[in-house]
Design a protein around this motif. Structure first.
Motif, PDB file in Angstrom:
ATOM      1  N   PRO A 153      23.849   0.061   6.417  1.00  0.00           N
ATOM      2  CA  PRO A 153      23.075  -1.198   6.416  1.00  0.00           C
ATOM      3  C   PRO A 153      21.769  -1.094   7.211  1.00  0.00           C
ATOM      4  N   GLU A 154      21.797  -0.418   8.358  1.00  0.00           N
ATOM      5  CA  GLU A 154      20.566  -0.339   9.158  1.00  0.00           C
ATOM      6  C   GLU A 154      19.507   0.534   8.485  1.00  0.00           C
ATOM      7  N   GLU A 155      19.951   1.513   7.692  1.00  0.00           N
ATOM      8  CA  GLU A 155      18.982   2.342   6.957  1.00  0.00           C
ATOM      9  C   GLU A 155      18.351   1.522   5.821  1.00  0.00           C
ATOM     10  N   MET A 156      19.186   0.723   5.160  1.00  0.00           N
ATOM     11  CA  MET A 156      18.648  -0.115   4.074  1.00  0.00           C
ATOM     12  C   MET A 156      17.663  -1.148   4.617  1.00  0.00           C
ATOM     13  N   GLU A 157      17.979  -1.697   5.774  1.00  0.00           N
ATOM     14  CA  GLU A 157      17.067  -2.686   6.375  1.00  0.00           C
ATOM     15  C   GLU A 157      15.756  -2.030   6.793  1.00  0.00           C
ATOM     16  N   ALA A 158      15.860  -0.804   7.361  1.00  0.00           N
ATOM     17  CA  ALA A 158      14.645  -0.103   7.800  1.00  0.00           C
ATOM     18  C   ALA A 158      13.723   0.180   6.625  1.00  0.00           C
ATOM     19  N   CYS A 159      14.321   0.444   5.467  1.00  0.00           N
ATOM     20  CA  CYS A 159      13.526   0.798   4.288  1.00  0.00           C
ATOM     21  C   CYS A 159      13.100  -0.434   3.479  1.00  0.00           C
ATOM     22  N   ARG A 160      13.628  -1.565   3.823  1.00  0.00           N
ATOM     23  CA  ARG A 160      13.409  -2.780   3.023  1.00  0.00           C
ATOM     24  C   ARG A 160      11.923  -3.139   2.836  1.00  0.00           C
ATOM     25  N   PRO A 161      11.101  -2.991   3.869  1.00  0.00           N
ATOM     26  CA  PRO A 161       9.690  -3.354   3.662  1.00  0.00           C
ATOM     27  C   PRO A 161       9.026  -2.570   2.537  1.00  0.00           C
ATOM     28  N   ILE A 162       9.444  -1.318   2.335  1.00  0.00           N
ATOM     29  CA  ILE A 162       8.838  -0.532   1.245  1.00  0.00           C
ATOM     30  C   ILE A 162       9.269  -1.124  -0.096  1.00  0.00           C
ATOM     31  N   LEU A 163      10.560  -1.401  -0.227  1.00  0.00           N
ATOM     32  CA  LEU A 163      11.061  -1.966  -1.480  1.00  0.00           C
ATOM     33  C   LEU A 163      10.461  -3.352  -1.746  1.00  0.00           C
ATOM     34  N   GLU A 164      10.389  -4.164  -0.710  1.00  0.00           N
ATOM     35  CA  GLU A 164       9.814  -5.516  -0.884  1.00  0.00           C
ATOM     36  C   GLU A 164       8.367  -5.412  -1.358  1.00  0.00           C
ATOM     37  N   ALA A 165       7.637  -4.456  -0.789  1.00  0.00           N
ATOM     38  CA  ALA A 165       6.232  -4.285  -1.198  1.00  0.00           C
ATOM     39  C   ALA A 165       6.164  -3.771  -2.637  1.00  0.00           C
ATOM     40  N   GLN A 166       7.065  -2.865  -3.015  1.00  0.00           N
ATOM     41  CA  GLN A 166       7.083  -2.384  -4.404  1.00  0.00           C
ATOM     42  C   GLN A 166       7.311  -3.547  -5.368  1.00  0.00           C
ATOM     43  N   ILE A 167       8.259  -4.407  -5.028  1.00  0.00           N
ATOM     44  CA  ILE A 167       8.559  -5.547  -5.914  1.00  0.00           C
ATOM     45  C   ILE A 167       7.353  -6.481  -6.005  1.00  0.00           C
ATOM     46  N   ARG A 168       6.720  -6.730  -4.861  1.00  0.00           N
ATOM     47  CA  ARG A 168       5.554  -7.630  -4.857  1.00  0.00           C
ATOM     48  C   ARG A 168       4.404  -7.047  -5.682  1.00  0.00           C
ATOM     49  N   ILE A 169       4.150  -5.754  -5.504  1.00  0.00           N
ATOM     50  CA  ILE A 169       3.010  -5.127  -6.184  1.00  0.00           C
ATOM     51  C   ILE A 169       3.282  -4.968  -7.693  1.00  0.00           C
ATOM     52  N   LEU A 170       4.491  -4.538  -8.041  1.00  0.00           N
ATOM     53  CA  LEU A 170       4.805  -4.282  -9.454  1.00  0.00           C
ATOM     54  C   LEU A 170       5.034  -5.576 -10.237  1.00  0.00           C
ATOM     55  N   ALA A 171       5.483  -6.621  -9.537  1.00  0.00           N
ATOM     56  CA  ALA A 171       5.767  -7.922 -10.173  1.00  0.00           C
ATOM     57  C   ALA A 171       6.532  -7.753 -11.489  1.00  0.00           C
ATOM     58  N   PRO A 172       7.703  -7.111 -11.454  1.00  0.00           N
ATOM     59  CA  PRO A 172       8.451  -6.903 -12.704  1.00  0.00           C
ATOM     60  C   PRO A 172       8.995  -8.236 -13.233  1.00  0.00           C
ATOM     61  N   PRO A 173       9.184  -8.360 -14.550  1.00  0.00           N
ATOM     62  CA  PRO A 173       9.762  -9.597 -15.084  1.00  0.00           C
ATOM     63  C   PRO A 173      11.256  -9.698 -14.824  1.00  0.00           C
ATOM     64  N   VAL A 174      11.898  -8.557 -14.543  1.00  0.00           N
ATOM     65  CA  VAL A 174      13.341  -8.557 -14.272  1.00  0.00           C
ATOM     66  C   VAL A 174      13.674  -7.339 -13.403  1.00  0.00           C
ATOM     67  N   ILE A 175      14.678  -7.509 -12.546  1.00  0.00           N
ATOM     68  CA  ILE A 175      15.178  -6.408 -11.718  1.00  0.00           C
ATOM     69  C   ILE A 175      16.603  -6.102 -12.146  1.00  0.00           C
ATOM     70  N   CYS A 176      16.932  -4.815 -12.218  1.00  0.00           N
ATOM     71  CA  CYS A 176      18.315  -4.404 -12.468  1.00  0.00           C
ATOM     72  C   CYS A 176      18.821  -3.654 -11.244  1.00  0.00           C
ATOM     73  N   ALA A 177      19.865  -4.167 -10.622  1.00  0.00           N
ATOM     74  CA  ALA A 177      20.492  -3.481  -9.487  1.00  0.00           C
ATOM     75  C   ALA A 177      21.559  -2.553 -10.036  1.00  0.00           C
ATOM     76  N   LEU A 178      21.383  -1.258  -9.803  1.00  0.00           N
ATOM     77  CA  LEU A 178      22.303  -0.261 -10.356  1.00  0.00           C
ATOM     78  C   LEU A 178      23.358   0.104  -9.324  1.00  0.00           C
ATOM     79  N   GLY A 179      24.544  -0.452  -9.484  1.00  0.00           N
ATOM     80  CA  GLY A 179      25.649  -0.108  -8.606  1.00  0.00           C
ATOM     81  C   GLY A 179      25.871  -1.100  -7.483  1.00  0.00           C
TER      82      GLY A 179
END
Ligand code: SF4
Length: 251
Positions: A153-179
């Motif tokens: 969990p702490e590794e996922m939280e540490a990396c979260r800002p990168i993912l959040e920025a990817q989502i904001r920049i890419l603005a996908p119409p849908v997200i698929c969570a795999l697994g």
């Protein structure tokens, strides 16, 4: 509350947000001096990245969690800059760590086939992971195969800002969570993937006030282990495809 000598660089944006909330409450109770003094002292933080290029340059040497110490390559992601969907797994494995690309190997080949079945491809979607560096059971043996583990969990939280920025920049119409790991992390729940899948959730995009539909499904590696799951995975993919707006929909 930090004093006047607190170093500004030690306050991250989330802490600053919580601090502002606390101070607003304090103001409600008449602590106006405290409110205005502290508001002036809260740093704004670095400007947000406006492109993936800028984002990846900023994090290319990231050591914000222990995974950075043993990785060979950061795996930021790959695909279209105007994707029809954003597919998010849990983290890179042995091969991905060496190639710097997400979903290579047998699970990646199956993901390619799943995408093709709904008229998509690696070129028309974007593929990323919750953490960008390879989580290893024995990081002192980075060249050992079969050394993968789910991110903590702490590794996922540490990396979260990168993912959040990817989502904001890419603005996908849908997200698929795999697994399960990706779905639990994105939806901030402890529920299993069997319970989570088959539904559409709203995922709030950080700093925008917007939400994007999110569809959880099984990880391709789980489908390889248990082919009986493919029937439900196919239902999820049809659900996801229906959420891609016409202007981005495959022909
Ligand atoms: S997993 Fe993410 S936060 Fe951790 S070192 Fe790698 S890029 Fe940085």
């Amino acid at each position: 509350m930090p004093g006047d000598h607190a170093p500004r660089s030690k306050i991250d944006p989330r802490t600053a947000g919580a601090l502002r909330e606390f101070l607003r409450t304090a103001e409600d109770f008449g602590e106006t001096e405290l409110y205005y003094r502290a508001r002036r002292d809260v740093p704004k933080g670095p400007p947000r990245a406006e492109s993936l290029e800028e984002l990846y340059a900023r994090y290319s040497g990231c050591l914000n969690c222990v995974l950075g110490k043993s990785r060979k390559k950061i795996v930021f992601g790959m695909g279209s800059l105007r994707p029809k969907g954003l597919f998010i797994g849990e983290g890179p494995g042995y091969e991905e760590d060496r190639k710097g690309l997400p979903f290579v190997g047998k699970a990646g080949e199956l993901l390619d086939r799943i995408l093709a079945a709904i008229g998509l491809s690696r070129e028309t979607v974007y593929i990323a992971n919750i953490v960008k560096c390879h989580p290893m059971r024995e990081p002192e043996h980075p060249d050992m195969r079969g050394n993968d583990r789910p991110p903590l969990p702490e590794e996922m939280e540490a990396c979260r800002p990168i993912l959040e920025a990817q989502i904001r920049i890419l603005a996908p119409p849908v997200i698929c969570a795999l697994g399960a790991t990706a779905a639990r992390s994105l939806l901030r729940t402890g529920d299993g993937i069997t319970r989570l899948r088959g539904k559409v959730y709203g995922y709030p995009i950080a700093d925008t006030g917007r939400t994007v539909p999110l569809v959880p499904t099984f990880h391709p590696a789980a489908l390889l282990r248990d082919p009986s799951l493919k029937k439900d995975a196919w239902k999820d993919m049809k659900l996801l495809r229906g959420l891609i707006p016409p202007e981005r929909n495959p022909a």
